[in-house]
Design an enzyme around this catalytic site. Structure first.
Site, PDB file in Angstrom:
ATOM      1  N   LYS A  81       9.546  -2.196 -23.376  1.00  0.00           N
ATOM      2  CA  LYS A  81      10.592  -3.177 -23.657  1.00  0.00           C
ATOM      3  C   LYS A  81      10.737  -4.094 -22.452  1.00  0.00           C
ATOM      4  CE  LYS A  81      14.915  -3.517 -23.015  1.00  0.00           C
ATOM      5  NZ  LYS A  81      14.971  -4.984 -22.765  1.00  0.00           N
TER       6      LYS A  81
ATOM      7  N   GLU B 179      13.769   2.930 -10.764  1.00  0.00           N
ATOM      8  CA  GLU B 179      13.634   2.110  -9.563  1.00  0.00           C
ATOM      9  C   GLU B 179      14.724   1.062  -9.652  1.00  0.00           C
ATOM     10  OE1 GLU B 179      13.390  -0.728  -7.279  1.00  0.00           O
ATOM     11  OE2 GLU B 179      11.678  -1.394  -8.485  1.00  0.00           O
TER      12      GLU B 179
ATOM     13  N   CYS C 118      14.190  -6.690  -5.301  1.00  0.00           N
ATOM     14  CA  CYS C 118      15.000  -5.525  -4.942  1.00  0.00           C
ATOM     15  C   CYS C 118      14.718  -5.049  -3.522  1.00  0.00           C
ATOM     16  CB  CYS C 118      14.769  -4.391  -5.937  1.00  0.00           C
ATOM     17  SG  CYS C 118      13.027  -3.948  -6.158  1.00  0.00           S
TER      18      CYS C 118
ATOM     19  N   GLU D 128      24.370  -5.969  -3.787  1.00  0.00           N
ATOM     20  CA  GLU D 128      23.105  -6.677  -4.006  1.00  0.00           C
ATOM     21  C   GLU D 128      23.376  -8.026  -4.659  1.00  0.00           C
ATOM     22  OE1 GLU D 128      18.640  -5.478  -5.351  1.00  0.00           O
ATOM     23  OE2 GLU D 128      20.251  -4.870  -6.709  1.00  0.00           O
TER      24      GLU D 128
END
Length: 482
Positions: free
Chosen positions: A179, A253, A288, A387
């Protein structure tokens, strides 16, 4: 690529078939704000079809029963095709998410080739079973494919994150329901065609572009044996909770807020380009692993601040198709607004904008944000803890090496990091003390042959290399007669 890339069918079980629903996903260029692609939006019913095909392929089909050498041959054909057509792939990714072309070629397309190649190398050395002496006699220890894998991937580096899951899953003998993010479905469909041409057997791969509802149905499906996910912490927690209902294996992750520790003896001619490369030049900061906290000794703060201010201020922002562009647009208007909100929050918290701080002049169309460097940041500010996912970087002072390590570790994340010093041995010792999955001494690197993943809220499990391949196997012990 100026024409709209239009897909009318879904790739389910190795065939292009009609979707069960009528909804479509419109892919919008972050540069022009115009539609550049359309794909069918997969429904939960499409998930059921894909999982059924994957289940049949795994339980009864030839793929998991082939030898490793036979699977290596098929995946090698996939890798070779991606390598031969890497420029086409890079342009398609740039079309969708605005990744600057230089990064799209190296960090997107060629990195995908790299992860395929490194996983193939690990598979060539793979030991399926070995015999050892147990307490009551000999034991045959086997590794067998985990089963049907749901791979859920993000928009920022779509093919690299697909490759990190698809390559080891296929080589292990698993079947995969992929997906991709609704922001970047076109390259996933492109890869489906490549896999079909390479001779992947029926049922082994399905590609279902969709949003959260369909993704939630996939994760909770009892026919799934493992979920492999790259994305946000919030989504990772939701996936883990849903997977727990069926005790489905997960690898996650997730996010990062990585620290670059500049030690007092660091060479700024080395440190500054690496920090730029690990922040604004890394997919326009939408990475990231980005080094978004730069820890600087108080004695050298002004020197480092001046060097980074000049470097950030000199970066070319604009059309990602221009080879000279270093910073392209954010992937969506929402992502642009998120960055601008954090820039406002940082100023309200008392941090000082050293360069950037808004939308670049003259770029009123497209979702751009200036490379922004904050000074006078403390580690308790939101811009230092959360973040942001864009070209926004914080400078934080420290007094001693121990304080620098403590600041680096004072985060809910632990994904990446760097240490800069004239003494490699000293830098390695500092790297050992940082609680993060990857640390680079005097540089910024994501090595596709080494295990990649995070501590703490940055995730569970590892990708890349032999460790990434091992994540798609279960162990079996066969106790033999004494």
């Amino acid at each position: 690529m100026t024409d709209i890339v239009d897909h009318h069918k879904l790739f389910i079980g190795g065939r292009w078939v009609e979707p069960t629903g009528d909804d479509t996903i419109e892919v919008v260029s972050p540069v022009t704000e115009q539609i550049v692609g359309r794909v069918p939006h997969a429904t939960p019913e499409d998930v059921d079809r894909a999982v059924a095909a994957a289940r049949t392929a795994f339980d009864h089909g030839p793929w998991p029963r082939m030898t490793m050498a036979e699977r290596i041959a098929v995946v090698t054909r996939i890798k070779d095709t991606v390598a031969a057509r890497h420029q086409e792939l890079a342009e398609l990714i740039t079309l969708q998410n605005g990744s600057p072309m230089l990064f799209a070629v190296r960090g997107q397309a060629l990195s995908t080739v790299g992860v395929l190649a490194m996983t193939l190398a690990a598979a060539a050395q793979f030991e399926e079973e070995h015999e050892r002496q147990g307490t009551g006699g000999p034991v045959l220890v086997r590794r067998e494919a985990v089963g049907v894998v749901a791979a859920i991937t993000p928009w920022n580096v779509p093919q690299l994150t697909i490759g990190a899951k698809l390559a080891p899953a296929l080589l292990a003998g698993c079947s995969v329901v992929l997906k991709p993010s609704p922001e970047t479905p076109l390259d996933a469909n492109w890869l489906a065609g490549v896999c079909a041409e390479a001779g992947l057997p029926e049922g082994v791969l399905s590609v279902l572009p969709a949003g959260r509802e369909t993704g939630a149905h996939l994760v909770a499906h009892p026919g799934i044996d493992k979920v492999a996910f790259t994305g946000s912490v919030a989504a990772g927690k939701a996936i883990m909770a849903a997977a727990a209902q069926n005790l489905t294996r997960v690898s996650l992750e997730l996010g990062g807020k990585s620290a670059a520790i500049v030690l007092d003896d660091a060479d700024l001619a080395v440190a500054v380009p690496a920090i730029v490369g690990g922040t604004c030049a890394a997919n326009s900061g939408q990475a990231c692993v980005a080094l978004t906290r730069v820890l600087v000794p108080a004695s050298r703060y002004d020197e480092v601040a001046g060097a980074l201010t000049a470097a950030f201020g000199g970066l070319k922002v604009g059309d990602p198709a221009d080879p000279a562009t270093v910073v392209g647009p954010m992937v969506t208007k929402k992502q642009q607004e998120r960055n601008l909100d954090y820039i406002r929050i940082g100023q309200e918290e008392g941090a000082k904008v050293l360069t950037g701080g808004g939308v670049p002049a003259g770029l009123t169309t497209g979702w751009y944000v200036e490379p922004t460097l904050f000074g006078d940041v403390t580690n308790d500010m939101r811009i230092a803890r959360e973040e942001i996912f864009g070209p926004v970087v914080c400078l934080i002072r420290y007094e001693t090496e121990d304080e620098a390590v403590a600041l680096a570790n004072a985060s809910e994340f632990g994904l990446s990091g760097a240490v800069f010093t004239a003494d490699t041995e000293r830098g390695t010792e500092v790297a050992r003390r940082v609680r993060t999955g990857t640390v680079t001494v005097n540089g910024f690197r994501l090595d596709l042959a080494a295990p990649f993943g995070g501590y703490k809220n940055s995730g569970i499990g590892r990708e890349f290399g032999p460790e990434g391949l091992s994540a798609y196997f279960e162990y079996k012990s066969v106790n033999l007669p004494a």
